[in-house]
Design an enzyme around this catalytic site. Structure first.
Site, PDB file in Angstrom:
ATOM      1  N   HIS A 143      -3.655  -8.509  -2.955  1.00 30.83           N
ATOM      2  CA  HIS A 143      -3.761  -7.397  -2.018  1.00 30.83           C
ATOM      3  C   HIS A 143      -4.210  -7.810  -0.616  1.00 30.83           C
ATOM      4  O   HIS A 143      -3.569  -7.468   0.370  1.00 30.83           O
ATOM      5  CB  HIS A 143      -4.723  -6.340  -2.559  1.00 30.83           C
ATOM      6  CG  HIS A 143      -4.815  -5.139  -1.668  1.00 30.83           C
ATOM      7  ND1 HIS A 143      -3.811  -4.200  -1.593  1.00 30.83           N
ATOM      8  CD2 HIS A 143      -5.769  -4.738  -0.791  1.00 30.83           C
ATOM      9  CE1 HIS A 143      -4.149  -3.269  -0.711  1.00 30.83           C
ATOM     10  NE2 HIS A 143      -5.329  -3.570  -0.217  1.00 30.83           N
TER      11      HIS A 143
ATOM     12  N   ASP B  15       0.827  -1.208   0.000  1.00 30.66           N
ATOM     13  CA  ASP B  15       0.000   0.000   0.000  1.00 30.66           C
ATOM     14  C   ASP B  15       0.863   1.260   0.000  1.00 30.66           C
ATOM     15  O   ASP B  15       1.837   1.350   0.758  1.00 30.66           O
ATOM     16  CB  ASP B  15      -0.881   0.043   1.244  1.00 30.66           C
ATOM     17  CG  ASP B  15      -1.889  -1.088   1.304  1.00 30.66           C
ATOM     18  OD1 ASP B  15      -1.573  -2.182   0.819  1.00 30.66           O
ATOM     19  OD2 ASP B  15      -2.977  -0.881   1.862  1.00 30.66           O
TER      20      ASP B  15
ATOM     21  N   HIS C  93      -2.627  -4.552   2.494  1.00 30.50           N
ATOM     22  CA  HIS C  93      -3.972  -4.307   3.006  1.00 30.50           C
ATOM     23  C   HIS C  93      -4.058  -3.781   4.439  1.00 30.50           C
ATOM     24  O   HIS C  93      -5.037  -3.135   4.788  1.00 30.50           O
ATOM     25  CB  HIS C  93      -4.781  -5.609   2.881  1.00 30.50           C
ATOM     26  CG  HIS C  93      -6.261  -5.452   3.070  1.00 30.50           C
ATOM     27  ND1 HIS C  93      -6.975  -4.367   2.610  1.00 30.50           N
ATOM     28  CD2 HIS C  93      -7.182  -6.259   3.664  1.00 30.50           C
ATOM     29  CE1 HIS C  93      -8.257  -4.525   2.903  1.00 30.50           C
ATOM     30  NE2 HIS C  93      -8.396  -5.663   3.550  1.00 30.50           N
TER      31      HIS C  93
ATOM     32  N   HIS D 219      -9.097  -0.247  -2.375  1.00 29.04           N
ATOM     33  CA  HIS D 219      -9.429   1.167  -2.558  1.00 29.04           C
ATOM     34  C   HIS D 219      -9.555   1.557  -4.020  1.00 29.04           C
ATOM     35  O   HIS D 219      -9.998   2.675  -4.308  1.00 29.04           O
ATOM     36  CB  HIS D 219      -8.397   2.045  -1.855  1.00 29.04           C
ATOM     37  CG  HIS D 219      -8.664   2.180  -0.395  1.00 29.04           C
ATOM     38  ND1 HIS D 219      -9.375   3.217   0.151  1.00 29.04           N
ATOM     39  CD2 HIS D 219      -8.346   1.365   0.639  1.00 29.04           C
ATOM     40  CE1 HIS D 219      -9.469   3.058   1.460  1.00 29.04           C
ATOM     41  NE2 HIS D 219      -8.856   1.948   1.776  1.00 29.04           N
TER      42      HIS D 219
END
Length: 592
Positions: A242, A87, A346, A149
């Site tokens: 992810h 991320d 994540h 996201h």
């Protein structure tokens, strides 16, 4: 790539006109992005216009749409390193720092970005454009995977939509000073020189009427998100995705010649079964909003699931979507699919701070599951995260990248790094006081796989469709019965009541009626009817996204059948199917 030098704030820019995908243009784009990140959001459009952004995003869409759900990365040269990044959440300057510390993509360095490029941070658009330009310049050395996201719901709640609106909507200037008032409430509009700094709110107020340019950019980005791959397998040994592992999907059969969408109430008592790599390869990419319902179940699991210390495979009750899985499930998946390592992302320090069963990620990573078959690791690459937080002390976490090398590409070394400093001043584009920690709050309202809220299932045929009439079907009993027959996990259908906002529930036993279809069903009003069209080319981000949506939805190009939304008849169409940086110390750790 050359390091850029910050230009004065009053420099005159020649706006970029058309993207070019070579090294020279990439350097120029990075410089422009860096300068834009140092200015007020409303000045972005004067440096990089919407027309340029849309062209870049559409070119990336065409390239990414050709990639499968699961990428197979097979380095041929033993000198090639595969660099995994977790991320980054709109922390553009830290992304530039990663490229400076790790080197540029080339024949010896493959980069895999593991999702969550946008939201929370103030520069998600700058980061996204940089990554897309890298992908288009180095298509075989840069790979972009989807995060949770990269979806319509999350981007509306966690800042990316507000960021795009602010960066492409002109703002009125204060008559007494040279600053602009984009995102400021009326009570905070400056009235004299220097007053803006005194009255600047911490959160940018959402714009009630975004400029059409903002809508065009946001729509292009949503389409792009819908075609991002979900996972990558490196040298047949390491799986990168992810969130985490996923369930085996229920079988779906295309029935009849109609495209039918109904509200499904899943049977929560059906036992979960662990999916396989082949199941993931055969699944779609989740559409614009993979919320764990209908055909997006597998995609939502991949994007939202979390590892836990306890054994077993369970629904993720904390997030409201996805799964939780223990080390026994990780071992079973590794053994079945002949893998040795899973790298997921994540969860940042804020999420791990609320958990006692998993280790923190203050160094940018955590080894969560150690099994006889191999390991599962959480990788987080946004240092000093989250950018905006209301806490007496910050986490001051490092970010990290994982480096995989020959011969097996399953023994990662981790390189930790500090945040880029100083960060330019910025305002948040989401209410970080309300959504401060994790993504659980929004899912309780808009996503999730709670059986009480129902889910959407799309039965699709290959021919295109158009919306021909606003209507409400009293019954489409043949189609409903086929859905129940083909989906044993469904024991009840939830349909809108004619002329009202409430829903009626129809059990499978009530569907024993005469076979029918859309044309011979009784038509009332307030619900869309889909009919075959002779048009040969139907375009939207993907065919399973031609759905009708809530009239209050932020974007009306996502349509979901079921609410009392009335739209004009329309045809949904779609074609077939290194930079200014900070410096920081690097901590390197090898995990064997």
């Amino acid at each position: 790539m050359s390091t850029s030098v910050a230009l004065p704030r009053d420099s005159t820019y020649v706006p970029l006109s058309k993207p070019v995908y070579d090294l020279n243009h990439l350097v120029i784009l990075k410089d422009y992005l860096f300068q834009a990140s140092n200015q007020e959001a409303c000045n972005f459009r004067s440096i990089i216009p919407a027309s340029y952004v849309v062209l870049l995003v559409e070119d990336a869409f065409k390239l990414l749409k050709q990639e499968p759900t699961v990428l197979d990365i097979m380095p041929e040269d033993q000198q090639v390193e595969v660099i995994i990044i977790g991320d980054t959440h709109g922390q553009f300057h830290d992304v530039c720092n990663i490229l400076t510390l790790m080197g540029d993509p080339d024949e010896q360095h493959i980069f895999v970005w593991n999702g969550d490029f946008v939201d929370r941070g103030a520069w998600g658009l700058e980061e996204l454009l940089l990554l897309l330009a890298l992908k288009l310049t180095f298509p075989k050395q840069v790979f972009l995977l989807r995060g949770n996201h990269e979806s319509s719901t999350c981007t509306r709640w966690y800042g990316f939509k507000g960021e795009v609106d602010a960066k492409f909507t002109p703002a009125p200037a204060c008559t007494h000073c040279t600053t602009t008032t984009a995102g400021l409430p009326e009570s905070a509009v400056p009235v004299h020189p220097g007053c803006k700094a005194e009255m600047m709110p911490a959160v940018c107020t959402p714009l009630a009427k975004p400029h059409p340019d903002a809508k065009a950019v946001y729509t292009a980005c949503k389409k792009l998100f819908s075609v991002l791959p979900l996972a990558a397998v490196i040298q047949k040994k390491t799986l990168v995705l992810h969130g985490g592992l996923f369930r085996k999907p229920a079988p779906v059969r295309k029935t009849g010649h109609k495209r039918l969408r109904v509200r499904l109430v899943p049977n929560c008592h059906q036992p979960l079964e662990l999916g396989s790599l082949e199941d993931l390869r055969a699944s779609g990419k989740g559409g614009m909003d993979p919320d764990g319902t209908g055909l997006s179940v597998v995609a939502a699991d991949v994007l939202w699931s979390d590892p836990v210390a306890a054994p077993g495979l369970e629904s993720n009750d904390v997030r409201g979507v996805g799964l939780t899985f223990g080390p026994d499930v990780t071992q079973a998946f590794l053994e079945t699919n002949r893998l040795s390592l899973i790298i997921r992302s994540h969860e940042g320090p804020d999420a791990r701070d609320r958990r006692s069963d998993m280790g923190q990620v203050l160094s940018g990573y955590s080894v969560d599951h150690v099994t006889e078959a191999g390991n599962l690791v959480t990788l987080f690459s946004a240092p000093d995260y989250p950018q905006f937080q209301d806490a007496p002390t910050r986490y001051n976490n490092k970010g990290a990248v994982a480096v995989l090398s020959a011969p097996d590409y399953c023994q990662p070394s981790f390189k930790s790094f500090d945040a880029f400093t100083p960060r330019p001043p910025a305002r948040a584009f989401y209410d970080y006081l309300l959504y401060a920690d994790t993504d659980e709050e929004v899912l309780g309202e808009e996503a999730g796989s709670n059986c009480m809220e129902g889910s959407d299932l799309t039965i699709r045929e290959e021919e295109p469709y158009e919306v021909v009439e606003s209507a409400c079907l009293e019954h489409d009993t043949g189609g409903m019965r086929d859905v129940v027959r083909e989906h044993p996990e469904v024991h009840e259908l939830e349909l809108p009541c004619c002329g009202g906002g409430d829903h009626q529930h129809v059990t499978s036993s009530q569907l024993d009626v005469t076979e029918g279809d859309v044309e011979n069903s009784k038509v009332l009003d307030h619900q869309q009817v889909f009919m075959p069209t002779q048009q040969s080319d139907v375009n939207s981000a993907s065919r399973n996204e031609m759905v009708l949506g809530d009239v209050n939805s932020a974007s009306r190009d996502e349509v979901v059948l079921g609410d009392r939304a009335v739209y004009e008849s329309q045809v949904l169409t779609e074609p077939e199917s290194r930079v200014t940086s900070g410096t920081g110390d690097i901590d390197e750790v090898n995990v064997e």
